[in-house]
Design a protein around this motif. Sequence first.
Motif, mmCIF file in Angstrom:
data_model
loop_
_atom_site.group_PDB
_atom_site.id
_atom_site.type_symbol
_atom_site.label_atom_id
_atom_site.label_comp_id
_atom_site.label_asym_id
_atom_site.label_seq_id
_atom_site.Cartn_x
_atom_site.Cartn_y
_atom_site.Cartn_z
ATOM 1 N N GLU A 262 0.838 -1.206 0.000
ATOM 2 C CA GLU A 262 0.000 0.000 0.000
ATOM 3 C C GLU A 262 0.870 1.253 0.000
ATOM 4 O OE1 GLU A 262 -4.036 -1.549 2.279
ATOM 5 O OE2 GLU A 262 -2.342 -0.834 3.479
ATOM 6 N N ARG A 263 1.942 1.203 0.766
ATOM 7 C CA ARG A 263 2.873 2.339 0.799
ATOM 8 C C ARG A 263 3.542 2.525 -0.558
ATOM 9 N NH1 ARG A 263 5.882 0.382 4.391
ATOM 10 N NH2 ARG A 263 4.385 0.861 6.050
ATOM 11 N N GLN A 264 3.932 1.425 -1.189
ATOM 12 C CA GLN A 264 4.542 1.506 -2.513
ATOM 13 C C GLN A 264 3.594 2.170 -3.505
ATOM 14 O OE1 GLN A 264 5.281 -2.295 -4.387
ATOM 15 N NE2 GLN A 264 5.846 -1.370 -6.336
ATOM 16 N N ALA A 265 2.320 1.788 -3.472
ATOM 17 C CA ALA A 265 1.339 2.366 -4.398
ATOM 18 C C ALA A 265 1.188 3.865 -4.169
ATOM 19 C CB ALA A 265 0.000 1.652 -4.242
ATOM 20 N N GLN A 266 1.140 4.282 -2.902
ATOM 21 C CA GLN A 266 1.023 5.713 -2.599
ATOM 22 C C GLN A 266 2.247 6.480 -3.084
ATOM 23 O OE1 GLN A 266 -1.550 7.372 -1.482
ATOM 24 N NE2 GLN A 266 -2.878 5.622 -1.026
ATOM 25 N N GLN A 267 3.417 5.951 -2.795
ATOM 26 C CA GLN A 267 4.649 6.635 -3.184
ATOM 27 C C GLN A 267 4.822 6.690 -4.700
ATOM 28 O OE1 GLN A 267 7.623 4.418 -1.012
ATOM 29 N NE2 GLN A 267 7.243 5.527 0.907
ATOM 30 N N ALA A 268 4.271 5.717 -5.410
ATOM 31 C CA ALA A 268 4.357 5.699 -6.875
ATOM 32 C C ALA A 268 3.282 6.556 -7.531
ATOM 33 C CB ALA A 268 4.260 4.263 -7.396
ATOM 34 N N GLY A 269 2.392 7.133 -6.714
ATOM 35 C CA GLY A 269 1.355 8.001 -7.240
ATOM 36 C C GLY A 269 0.142 7.284 -7.789
ATOM 37 N N VAL A 270 -0.003 5.990 -7.459
ATOM 38 C CA VAL A 270 -1.142 5.230 -7.971
ATOM 39 C C VAL A 270 -2.006 4.670 -6.842
ATOM 40 C CG1 VAL A 270 -0.053 4.646 -10.171
ATOM 41 C CG2 VAL A 270 0.286 3.132 -8.198
ATOM 42 N N GLY A 271 -1.895 5.262 -5.655
ATOM 43 C CA GLY A 271 -2.659 4.764 -4.521
ATOM 44 C C GLY A 271 -4.157 4.747 -4.765
ATOM 45 N N SER A 272 -4.652 5.718 -5.535
ATOM 46 C CA SER A 272 -6.089 5.792 -5.810
ATOM 47 C C SER A 272 -6.530 4.799 -6.870
ATOM 48 C CB SER A 272 -6.459 7.212 -6.271
ATOM 49 O OG SER A 272 -6.134 8.165 -5.290
ATOM 50 N N PHE A 273 -5.570 4.167 -7.519
ATOM 51 C CA PHE A 273 -5.887 3.278 -8.636
ATOM 52 C C PHE A 273 -5.543 1.817 -8.348
ATOM 53 C CE2 PHE A 273 -4.685 7.494 -10.161
ATOM 54 C CZ PHE A 273 -5.899 7.902 -10.700
ATOM 55 N N VAL A 274 -5.123 1.537 -7.099
ATOM 56 C CA VAL A 274 -4.858 0.166 -6.661
ATOM 57 C C VAL A 274 -5.800 -0.138 -5.501
ATOM 58 C CG1 VAL A 274 -3.186 -1.491 -5.779
ATOM 59 C CG2 VAL A 274 -2.438 0.319 -7.341
ATOM 60 N N GLU A 275 -6.662 -1.122 -5.676
ATOM 61 C CA GLU A 275 -7.619 -1.523 -4.647
ATOM 62 C C GLU A 275 -7.135 -2.806 -3.978
ATOM 63 O OE1 GLU A 275 -12.225 -3.171 -4.225
ATOM 64 O OE2 GLU A 275 -11.394 -2.681 -6.197
ATOM 65 N N PHE A 276 -6.997 -2.754 -2.650
ATOM 66 C CA PHE A 276 -6.649 -3.933 -1.857
ATOM 67 C C PHE A 276 -7.938 -4.437 -1.206
ATOM 68 C CE2 PHE A 276 -2.686 -1.691 -2.283
ATOM 69 C CZ PHE A 276 -1.723 -2.683 -2.374
ATOM 70 N N THR A 277 -8.400 -5.603 -1.603
ATOM 71 C CA THR A 277 -9.671 -6.104 -1.081
ATOM 72 C C THR A 277 -9.511 -6.849 0.233
ATOM 73 O OG1 THR A 277 -9.574 -8.275 -2.155
ATOM 74 C CG2 THR A 277 -10.411 -6.427 -3.474
ATOM 75 N N GLY A 278 -8.290 -7.312 0.541
ATOM 76 C CA GLY A 278 -8.109 -8.210 1.666
ATOM 77 C C GLY A 278 -8.495 -9.630 1.291
ATOM 78 N N GLN A 279 -8.533 -10.510 2.299
ATOM 79 C CA GLN A 279 -8.840 -11.913 2.059
ATOM 80 C C GLN A 279 -10.333 -12.105 1.847
ATOM 81 O OE1 GLN A 279 -6.511 -14.292 1.823
ATOM 82 N NE2 GLN A 279 -8.075 -15.795 1.290
ATOM 83 N N ARG A 280 -10.714 -12.802 0.822
ATOM 84 C CA ARG A 280 -12.116 -13.128 0.588
ATOM 85 C C ARG A 280 -12.507 -14.351 1.400
ATOM 86 N NH1 ARG A 280 -13.902 -8.373 -1.070
ATOM 87 N NH2 ARG A 280 -13.574 -7.918 -3.297
ATOM 88 N N SER A 281 -13.782 -14.418 1.786
ATOM 89 C CA SER A 281 -14.233 -15.490 2.672
ATOM 90 C C SER A 281 -14.549 -16.783 1.934
ATOM 91 C CB SER A 281 -15.473 -15.035 3.450
ATOM 92 O OG SER A 281 -15.165 -13.921 4.267
#
Length: 402
Positions: A262-281
């Motif tokens: 998540e930090r990498q995505a923010q620092q690369a300027g694409v934080g708003s365009f990468v969605e982390f869903t977490g583990q699905r049930s």
Amino acid sequence: MGGLILRVSIVLEQRFIHTADGATFDDAHATYAHWQRYLSTFEEVQVVGRSQLVQEVPPGYRRVDGPGVTVLPVPFYQGPLGLLRRWPQVSRALLRGIEPQDAVIVRLAGLLGHLAGSLRFWQRQPFAVEVVNDPYEVYGPGSMHHPLRPVFQQGLTALTRWQCRKAVAVQYVTRQALQRRYPARSEQAAYGVSDVHLPPAAFGSGPRFYTRPARLAVLVGRLEQLHKGADVAIAALAHLRARGHDLRLRIVGDGLLRPDLERQAQQAGVGSFVEFTGQRSTPAEVRQDLREADLFLMPSRHEGLPRALVEAMAQGLPAIGSEVGGIPELLDAAHLVKPGHVDDLARAWQALALDPGTLSRASARNYHLAQTYADDVLDAQRTAFQRAVRAATPRGPGSVRQ
């Protein structure tokens, strides 16, 4: 079967959790539905793996044990050095929990499987092998950073070769790739069949027809280590968006590396365009992610035969994957990239995502190839392996007849 009650103990490198009452859970594929497959050949199944006691079961975990299936919890450790530190306790758990008269299947190249196979050989008891990944790639330079990495790579590669040749039967998750590096003896029963679970519900309605670019890509995998290449996908997305392409990425999965990614995505300027869903049930939730996506990415640094990729293909998704393990058995050469290579992934991603005609052709190809991995196609091969294991198990005095 002649009334013989035979238990199979399956040893794998899995991280389970269990509650005080002994109920065991997993957040990946090693749940009860997977172990039911073995009950068509064996009367009882004992799953052997690392497990930690928890007070509460987190979301996304499902039961491992159930009717006919029990779990032998092994003291928890992490990595080769962790196993060395707990070697006496882990060895005692295996020796006490796996009976001499059991049929035994060890999954390689898992450390626990290697230990169990070695103990069976030392006891002069038979064991079978399921080869699910390649230690030569798992401990390759781009996959692991540790001063002992070359030792682990050479030692576990040699051990996997040796145990494949000593096993009474070998099943590979690939059709060719792992067989080349870890061959069985010519007289051994050997099978090449994926461990993917593709019931009819896993398939989409058919190939997709694209009239626009593939804007949403999805990556599915654990975020415990960098094996799945999520960091490569984020970096490639940053390159593509910098070129003006309106592309997004959804990452399905969770693990210790998620905050770093998540930090990498923010620092690369694409934080708003990468969605982390977490583990699905449930698998159904993952299939929904696949249905909503336009393109599947698997830029892994190593693989056996990736279940997630086959599941995506069953939903008619075009895909890009690394040229490692069994991935080249699944994808066209034009959609293979070098592992860990950001520019190569960005090039392939751009070329495929922006070409509706190629997307449609890749969807049709992938959908039809996935049908050859359907449960009703592969179950006969899986059963043949299990019967070979059963036939090679001595009927000792501990066997029980009804």
